[in-house]
Design an enzyme around this catalytic site. Structure first.
Site, PDB file in Angstrom:
ATOM      1  N   LYS A   1      -9.664  -1.520  -2.635  1.00 20.95           N
ATOM      2  CA  LYS A   1      -9.598  -2.372  -1.455  1.00 20.95           C
ATOM      3  C   LYS A   1     -10.717  -1.963  -0.492  1.00 20.95           C
ATOM      4  CE  LYS A   1      -5.460  -0.705  -0.890  1.00 20.95           C
ATOM      5  NZ  LYS A   1      -4.098  -0.355  -0.414  1.00 20.95           N
TER       6      LYS A   1
ATOM      7  N   GLY B   1      -0.221   4.848   1.122  1.00 23.74           N
ATOM      8  CA  GLY B   1      -0.481   5.730   2.254  1.00 23.74           C
ATOM      9  C   GLY B   1      -0.178   5.095   3.595  1.00 23.74           C
TER      10      GLY B   1
ATOM     11  N   ASP C   1       0.868  -1.162   0.000  1.00 23.31           N
ATOM     12  CA  ASP C   1       0.000   0.000   0.000  1.00 23.31           C
ATOM     13  C   ASP C   1       0.915   1.225   0.000  1.00 23.31           C
ATOM     14  OD1 ASP C   1      -2.222   1.730   0.416  1.00 23.31           O
ATOM     15  OD2 ASP C   1      -1.906   1.632   2.592  1.00 23.31           O
TER      16      ASP C   1
END
Length: 209
Positions: free
Chosen positions: A151, A19, A17
């Site tokens: 997601k 962030g 991911d």
């Protein structure tokens, strides 16, 4: 949340991911910027921002930045221009997560690295330029706004696994949100819940990297 059992040779690809795993995020910076333009205190805006349907549709590319900002204008009750909203929206990026760059560099020498982010067109345009160096470690970056899937939906993981081209069980996925970890595990990926850069470092060490 249980930690996955990792061992040397257990992965053929690593999926990150962005962030709060690769790039640091501080949403308070957006609120401060918008409040400054609106002439109010940030605390007055805190409860008005929601990750609602418009937010999710923006992340899957269904609506434009202008449409998203129009939604913010209505929900937050502030008459800001699109330019002012964009300034605050991009202000959330607070730099690279501490120590992540050397970890990615080392990992990329051993395995192919990929990224998968729930994000939007405005942010993509910003971080692709501002953080080109650290993002250069990834062979491919899967963006919810480009693939139309986000997601933790099962179809999103299935799409990414198919594109990477190795079995889900041979992909180690790193994310900071528990719901995304659970979603990944339900689709067969090995998932590491990241609460700090040390979690990434520990997982790489366990993989022999």
């Amino acid at each position: 949340m249980t930690r996955p059992l990792l061992s040397p040779g257990a992965a053929d690809a690593l999926l990150f991911d962005l962030g709060r795993v690769v790039l640091d995020i501080d949403f308070n910076k957006a609120l401060a910027c918008w409040a400054g333009h609106a002439g109010c205190e940030p605390k007055h805006l805190v409860g008005r921002f929601a990750r609602d349907d418009i937010y999710k549709r923006h992340e899957t590319g269904e609506i434009s930045d202008a449409e998203f900002f129009a939604g913010l204008r209505a929900s937050m009750g502030v008459e800001l221009s699109d330019t002012q909203f964009l300034e605050g929206w991009n202000a959330i990026f607070a730099g690279e997560m501490p120590g992540i760059a050397p970890l990615l560099k080392r990992a990329a020498e051993r395995l192919p690295l990929y990224a998968f982010s729930n994000t939007n067109g405005a942010h993509v345009e910003h971080f692709s330029k501002a953080y080109a160096g650290v993002l250069g470690h990834f062979r491919e970056i899967f963006l919810s706004s480009s693939i139309g899937l986000r997601k933790p939906d099962a179809a999103a993981y299935d799409h990414v696994v198919k594109a990477i081209g190795v079995p889900a069980s041979r992909i180690v996925f790193f994310d900071d949100l528990a719901e995304n970890i659970e979603g990944a595990r339900s689709r067969g990926l090995t998932a590491v819940h990241v609460t700090s850069p040390e979690d990434v470092a520990d997982a790489l060490a366990a993989l022999g990297i």
